[in-house]
Design a protein around this motif. Sequence first.
Motif, PDB file in Angstrom:
ATOM      1  N   ASP A 121      -2.512   4.553  -1.791  1.00 38.32           N
ATOM      2  CA  ASP A 121      -3.140   3.757  -0.889  1.00 38.32           C
ATOM      3  C   ASP A 121      -4.531   3.567  -1.281  1.00 38.32           C
ATOM      4  O   ASP A 121      -5.178   2.324  -1.020  1.00 38.32           O
ATOM      5  CB  ASP A 121      -3.024   4.200   0.571  1.00 38.32           C
ATOM      6  N   VAL A 122      -5.044   4.451  -2.123  1.00 41.88           N
ATOM      7  CA  VAL A 122      -6.715   4.420  -2.250  1.00 41.88           C
ATOM      8  C   VAL A 122      -6.910   5.082  -3.761  1.00 41.88           C
ATOM      9  O   VAL A 122      -6.155   6.184  -4.221  1.00 41.88           O
ATOM     10  CB  VAL A 122      -7.561   5.238  -1.408  1.00 41.88           C
ATOM     11  N   LEU A 165      -2.485   1.626  -7.749  1.00 39.54           N
ATOM     12  CA  LEU A 165      -2.606   1.066  -6.296  1.00 39.54           C
ATOM     13  C   LEU A 165      -1.391   0.475  -5.691  1.00 39.54           C
ATOM     14  O   LEU A 165      -0.739  -0.423  -6.459  1.00 39.54           O
ATOM     15  CB  LEU A 165      -3.869   0.216  -6.311  1.00 39.54           C
ATOM     16  N   LYS A 168      -2.230  -4.404  -1.822  1.00 38.39           N
ATOM     17  CA  LYS A 168      -3.338  -4.421  -0.998  1.00 38.39           C
ATOM     18  C   LYS A 168      -3.815  -3.205  -0.804  1.00 38.39           C
ATOM     19  O   LYS A 168      -4.637  -2.811  -0.093  1.00 38.39           O
ATOM     20  CB  LYS A 168      -2.824  -4.833   0.276  1.00 38.39           C
ATOM     21  N   GLY A 169      -3.662  -2.126  -1.621  1.00 38.98           N
ATOM     22  CA  GLY A 169      -4.300  -0.998  -1.790  1.00 38.98           C
ATOM     23  C   GLY A 169      -5.752  -0.991  -2.203  1.00 38.98           C
ATOM     24  O   GLY A 169      -6.255  -2.120  -2.724  1.00 38.98           O
ATOM     25  N   LYS A 170      -6.642   0.091  -1.508  1.00 40.45           N
ATOM     26  CA  LYS A 170      -8.041  -0.058  -1.843  1.00 40.45           C
ATOM     27  C   LYS A 170      -8.675   0.820  -2.901  1.00 40.45           C
ATOM     28  O   LYS A 170      -8.129   1.875  -3.287  1.00 40.45           O
ATOM     29  CB  LYS A 170      -8.451   0.590  -0.448  1.00 40.45           C
ATOM     30  N   ILE A 192      -8.155  -6.781  -8.897  1.00 42.38           N
ATOM     31  CA  ILE A 192      -8.726  -5.819  -7.946  1.00 42.38           C
ATOM     32  C   ILE A 192      -9.958  -6.944  -7.475  1.00 42.38           C
ATOM     33  O   ILE A 192     -10.774  -6.835  -8.396  1.00 42.38           O
ATOM     34  CB  ILE A 192      -9.070  -4.480  -8.334  1.00 42.38           C
ATOM     35  N   LYS A 195     -14.392  -6.939  -2.524  1.00 44.69           N
ATOM     36  CA  LYS A 195     -14.449  -7.052  -1.170  1.00 44.69           C
ATOM     37  C   LYS A 195     -15.967  -6.732  -0.494  1.00 44.69           C
ATOM     38  O   LYS A 195     -16.445  -7.365   0.479  1.00 44.69           O
ATOM     39  CB  LYS A 195     -13.290  -6.415  -0.314  1.00 44.69           C
ATOM     40  N   GLU A 214     -16.313  -1.683  -3.103  1.00 44.03           N
ATOM     41  CA  GLU A 214     -15.075  -1.639  -2.403  1.00 44.03           C
ATOM     42  C   GLU A 214     -14.174  -2.560  -3.135  1.00 44.03           C
ATOM     43  O   GLU A 214     -14.526  -4.181  -2.807  1.00 44.03           O
ATOM     44  CB  GLU A 214     -14.996  -1.643  -0.917  1.00 44.03           C
ATOM     45  N   GLN A 216      -9.912  -4.425  -3.389  1.00 40.09           N
ATOM     46  CA  GLN A 216      -8.375  -4.568  -3.088  1.00 40.09           C
ATOM     47  C   GLN A 216      -7.656  -5.090  -3.913  1.00 40.09           C
ATOM     48  O   GLN A 216      -8.060  -6.216  -4.532  1.00 40.09           O
ATOM     49  CB  GLN A 216      -8.437  -5.117  -1.501  1.00 40.09           C
ATOM     50  N   LYS A 217      -6.350  -4.525  -4.240  1.00 43.52           N
ATOM     51  CA  LYS A 217      -5.772  -5.175  -5.181  1.00 43.52           C
ATOM     52  C   LYS A 217      -4.617  -6.252  -4.599  1.00 43.52           C
ATOM     53  O   LYS A 217      -4.230  -6.324  -3.404  1.00 43.52           O
ATOM     54  CB  LYS A 217      -4.301  -4.052  -5.424  1.00 43.52           C
ATOM     55  N   ALA A 219      -5.775  -9.265  -3.339  1.00 49.10           N
ATOM     56  CA  ALA A 219      -6.484  -9.541  -2.260  1.00 49.10           C
ATOM     57  C   ALA A 219      -7.268 -10.987  -2.451  1.00 49.10           C
ATOM     58  O   ALA A 219      -7.286 -11.416  -3.398  1.00 49.10           O
ATOM     59  CB  ALA A 219      -7.410  -8.833  -1.695  1.00 49.10           C
TER      60      ALA A 219
END
Length: 249
Positions: A121-122, A165, A168-170, A192, A195, A214, A216-217, A219
């Motif tokens: 997730d991260v 990731l 939508k992983g961070k 990535i 954001k 930060e 997000q994959k 996104a």
Amino acid sequence: MKSIDNFVKIDETIDDLQLKGIKVIQKKKSFRFGIDAVLLSNFSKVKNGNKVIDLCTGTGIIPFIIAGKTKAEYIKGIEIQEDMVEMANRTVSYNELQERVEFINKDLKDIKFIKSLDKVDVVTVNPPYKVSGTGIINKNDKNTIARHEICCNLDNVMEASKILLKDKGKFFMVHRPERIADIMCSMRKFKIEPKLIKMVYPSYNKKPTMVLIEGQKNAGKFLKWDKPLYVYDENNQYTREVKDIYGIE
């Protein structure tokens, strides 16, 4: 009562994180964690039950802080320096965190290995900041490896993160402001999306020395700027925000 002597070698110290009793083993005269790792750990948004991988993990400080501050299911650290990993895993044993924290001695450029890992997730990373070829380089010195892009560069970090990731992983990283153009280009190259950006200033009248990012994959394109963080106030004391991060009254 556990004996420290069974875990800590003569050239090492064991330092209290002041966080749920967690103590971290470090070398006395080699690379030791700094405020950048602490700020990144606090900046990272880790939810209950998340699976986390920390790249370029070094002594493991980021996984240990995340383990203490969150209810992440597990945190895995990946580090190319074998003795760092051995030391970090002794810290795991000392703190009895085997069910949640693990360190692996691998090169993040080993794409076959990276692809063999479960999606997470991260991803967090406190990578080497300096471009290879700048300054005096000693490829066998641990501090040099930690600070210069000798063993990996930004594209290597982003490629590994993209693979690791979930959709939508961070992604969370601390770096230097002068590299921000390189960072943005590399993030988008590997899907990535940047954001949120937070600049870190040593004090109110100084230039920023760190940037927290930060991503997000896969996104959409929408970048926000967070309020700046100041480390010291006009009396050369930690600001309230930094005291809160360290848990200081």
